[in-house]
Design an enzyme around this catalytic site. Structure first.
Site, short mmCIF file in Angstrom:
data_model
loop_
_atom_site.label_atom_id
_atom_site.label_comp_id
_atom_site.label_asym_id
_atom_site.label_seq_id
_atom_site.Cartn_x
_atom_site.Cartn_y
_atom_site.Cartn_z
N HIS A 1 -14.79 6.25 -2.67
CA HIS A 1 -14.67 5.24 -3.71
C HIS A 1 -15.49 5.60 -4.95
O HIS A 1 -15.71 4.75 -5.81
CB HIS A 1 -15.15 3.87 -3.19
CG HIS A 1 -14.29 3.29 -2.12
ND1 HIS A 1 -14.34 3.72 -0.82
CD2 HIS A 1 -13.33 2.33 -2.16
CE1 HIS A 1 -13.47 3.03 -0.09
NE2 HIS A 1 -12.84 2.19 -0.88
N GLU B 1 1.22 3.91 -2.76
CA GLU B 1 0.91 4.49 -4.07
C GLU B 1 2.00 5.42 -4.57
O GLU B 1 2.36 5.41 -5.76
CB GLU B 1 -0.44 5.23 -4.03
CG GLU B 1 -1.65 4.33 -4.05
CD GLU B 1 -2.08 3.88 -2.67
OE1 GLU B 1 -3.16 3.25 -2.56
OE2 GLU B 1 -1.34 4.16 -1.69
N LEU C 1 0.85 -1.19 0.00
CA LEU C 1 0.00 0.00 0.00
C LEU C 1 0.89 1.24 0.00
O LEU C 1 0.99 1.97 0.99
CB LEU C 1 -0.92 0.00 1.22
CG LEU C 1 -2.05 -1.04 1.20
CD1 LEU C 1 -2.69 -1.15 2.57
CD2 LEU C 1 -3.10 -0.66 0.17
#
Length: 669
Positions: free
Chosen positions: A475, A408, A406
């Protein structure tokens, strides 16, 4: 200070002396020029030369280094001509970045140096990508990235070390601990006793070295290099040193106690090494004076060339053309033009969902490019959050289809590092919303690198985005407009399967960074005929979906389907629909034609109204097509709120809820 020459010959020791003396003498000259007002700014590395010089000497000339702004010794040891460096520092067009950058914010492929940006941490992850490329190619090489002690406080430091450790990458992370991040002392930066202690937390080895001892730095880096190559693992080095000047000359040094200067002056890396060579009778006083005279003459000669520069000539076309790397032609891919009418072609067509077309485009690209890597969270055995890469590990292997931590920011940086070595990469943001964590790398590294020093970033970032699925504020965002303001990026947003496959293939073939948006609600709800063949749709070219003469709707993504649905249920209105497909660069020719066909324009997008790309399009039409308008250009966007979770709230949020109202308003104007 004790020097251990080990196996080094006298010739090597003398070469090392020249290598460390040269940047010191250049710096001393720069400080004189600064006081004379002949240069505008200087970041001094006086007192730290042994680290830059020793580490560069220990590496092979074709091993990539990611230096910072106090590492002149890296550039001089890689034998970059001083006159051209001076052009760079002065912002002249003959410099390495053509006047577009100053100082050490530039790189050179020929010298295997990657240019820094002012945000210091992103350099570290680029080294990950370079070493990953070395590892995949079976090359016995390392990459080396510098960090200051202040930079270790940044999240990029953690992410880069974590990725290197997880992927077993032969990277050397070199911390120059000079005691101060600008004016902030180490006591206000971290609480560990030594920065090298951080290595244990990442499962890697580390060592602390006297950063003012040239031979110790060289020997340490050389030994660590061998270790990294043999064991295919990263390594952390903390070099203890001191900055004898200010962060930059204008900053001064009033915040540093005088006793520290007195202490570290005795540890001067150049003077101590010189004394060692004299005591070991490797050089005599006459030899040293001769070397200094020779280097002084060289510096004066090079500076004379540096000052003898041409005036800056501003060429607007050249500036614009250098934003993007030029795309080469390929005879191996069919280019489909469906911008006006549906594509028929000769190949076999099947009906595919949008998600299946994206998968096929990705799969065929992997088959076409053996140097293409896929990076992302859970994309390997699991197949990704939306199962687009399901089965890819079995076909292409885990070396090319790589699960990522994780991290990015580090993964975007690693993708850029892969580009330095000629690799292509596709990074999947699990959701477009998560791109904020990698924003700096995208905006300041990927997008600007070609304009700054001619290095392309062959990276595609896939962005599953948009609402309509009840996923809430984190999201479901439509964040494409964030990137349309950034020169150097390309922003693509297909609305149908045929375009999705062709545009994705085109994005992967493009040597520039492409933000590829995929609407999640369209993945399995939209189907269409898609050719089996390997083909491209041209980036930057819009598609006329429907021809009408009353109202033109200019849109993209989900907006295309909203517009078509409305037009089909309101046949009494002659509606013209233009699917932009690419948001950067925009197809202004197609926009002008759409305006000309109707004289009334509605710009429709799912993004929130304020700050959406609709405002830019409306402004351009008002500026360039005013004589063709019969009414003001109107916009239809989503509410200026975060996108809500509740389905009923989400429906009201969406621009679709106001589409009919806006069309009626425009028609009746």
């Amino acid at each position: 200070m004790t020097f251990d020459r080990k196996h080094l010959s006298n010739e090597q020791l003398v070469h090392f002396y020249r290598s460390i003396l040269y940047p010191r003498m250049i710096e001393e000259k720069m400080l004189i020029l600064l006081r004379q007002g002949k240069i505008s700014k200087w970041f001094s590395g006086i007192g730290q030369e042994a680290i830059a010089v020793g580490s560069t000497l220990a590496l092979q000339p074709d091993e990539w280094i990611m230096p910072l702004h106090r590492n002149l010794g890296v550039f001089t040891t890689r034998e970059m001509p001083l006159h051209k460096l001076f052009h760079q520092w002065q912002g002249m067009q003959e410099g390495y970045s053509k006047g577009r950058e100053r100082s050490f914010h530039f790189g050179s492929r020929d010298h295997h140096i990657c240019g820094m940006i002012s945000h210091l941490g992103p350099q570290l992850a680029i080294a990950d990508g370079v070493s990953l490329a070395n590892k995949l190619a079976g090359e016995a090489k390392v990459s080396l990235a510098f960090s200051g002690e202040g930079g270790t406080s940044e999240g990029d430091f953690h992410e880069a070390l974590n990725v290197a450790a997880v992927w077993d990458l032969p990277v050397i992370f070199l911390i120059e601990n000079n005691g101060y991040g600008l004016s902030t002392p180490t006591s206000e930066q971290f609480r560990c006793i030594s920065l090298v202690d951080k290595a244990k937390g990442y499962g890697m080895d580390g060592v602390q070295v006297d950063g003012n001892n040239l031979l110790a730095v060289y020997d340490t880096i050389a030994g660590v290099r061998d270790y990294c190559i043999k064991h295919q693992k990263p390594f952390l080095i903390e070099a203890i040193t001191f900055r004898m000047r200010g962060h930059e000359e204008a900053s001064g040094t009033k915040y540093v106690p005088q006793n520290l200067f007195d202490l570290w002056e005795q540890k001067d890396p150049v003077k101590n090494y010189e004394d060692y060579l004299l005591s070991a009778r490797v050089l005599s006083t006459e030899d040293i004076n001769s070397i200094k005279t020779e280097l002084k003459e060289l510096i004066e000669s090079e500076l004379q060339k540096g000052f003898d520069t041409l005036p800056v000539i501003v060429d607007e076309e050249l500036e614009l053309n250098d934003v993007y790397a030029e795309k080469g032609s390929s005879a191996e891919v069919t280019v489909i033009d469906n911008s006006v009418s549906p594509y028929e072609g000769t190949s076999v067509h099947r009906e595919l969902r949008l998600i299946d077309a994206i998968k096929e485009g990705l799969q065929q690209s992997m088959q076409q490019h053996s140097n293409l890597l896929l990076l992302g969270q859970d994309i390997a055995e699991y197949g990704g959050a939306f199962k687009i890469t399901e089965g890819f590990v079995e076909e292409f292997g885990k070396q090319r289809v790589r699960n990522t931590p994780l991290c990015e920011s580090a993964i975007v940086g690693a993708a850029l590092g892969l580009s330095l070595k000629g690799y292509k990469s596709m990074m999947e943001m699990q959701f477009a919303d998560f791109v904020t964590v990698g924003f700096n790398q995208i905006i300041n590294n990927l997008a600007k690198i070609h304009y700054r020093w001619g290095q392309n970033a062959d990276v595609v970032i896939r962005m599953p985005s948009g609402g309509g699925v009840g996923a809430g504020p984190f999201h479901s965002q439509s964040n494409e407009a964030w990137f349309t303001h950034t020169p150097g990026l390309k922003v693509v947003y297909p609305s149908n399967p045929l375009d999705a496959k062709g545009l994705l293939i085109a994005a992967i073939n493009d040597p520039n960074p492409v933000m590829f948006f995929e609407h999640k609600a369209l993945y399995r709800s939209v189907s269409g005929d898609v050719p089996e063949e390997y083909y491209e749709i041209e980036i930057g070219k819009a598609r006329r979906v429907r021809t009408g003469n009353e109202i033109s709707i200019i849109t993209y993504g989900s907006g295309v389907h909203w517009a078509e649905e409305f037009a089909n249920s309101h046949r009494e209105i002659s509606i013209d629909i233009l699917d932009l497909r690419t948001l950067l660069p925009l197809d202004y020719h197609a926009i002008r034609e759409a305006v000309s066909r109707t004289g009334r324009v509605l710009v429709l997008h799912e993004d929130t109204l304020t700050g959406g790309i609709g405002g830019e399009i409306a402004a351009w039409i008002g500026e360039h097509c005013f004589d063709k308008l019969d009414a003001p250009v109107m916009r239809c966007g989503s509410l200026d709120t975060p996108i809500p979770f509740n389905i009923e709230l989400e429906k009201k949020f969406m621009a679709k809820a106001r589409l009919e109202e806006m069309i009626v308003k425009l028609k009746e104007y």
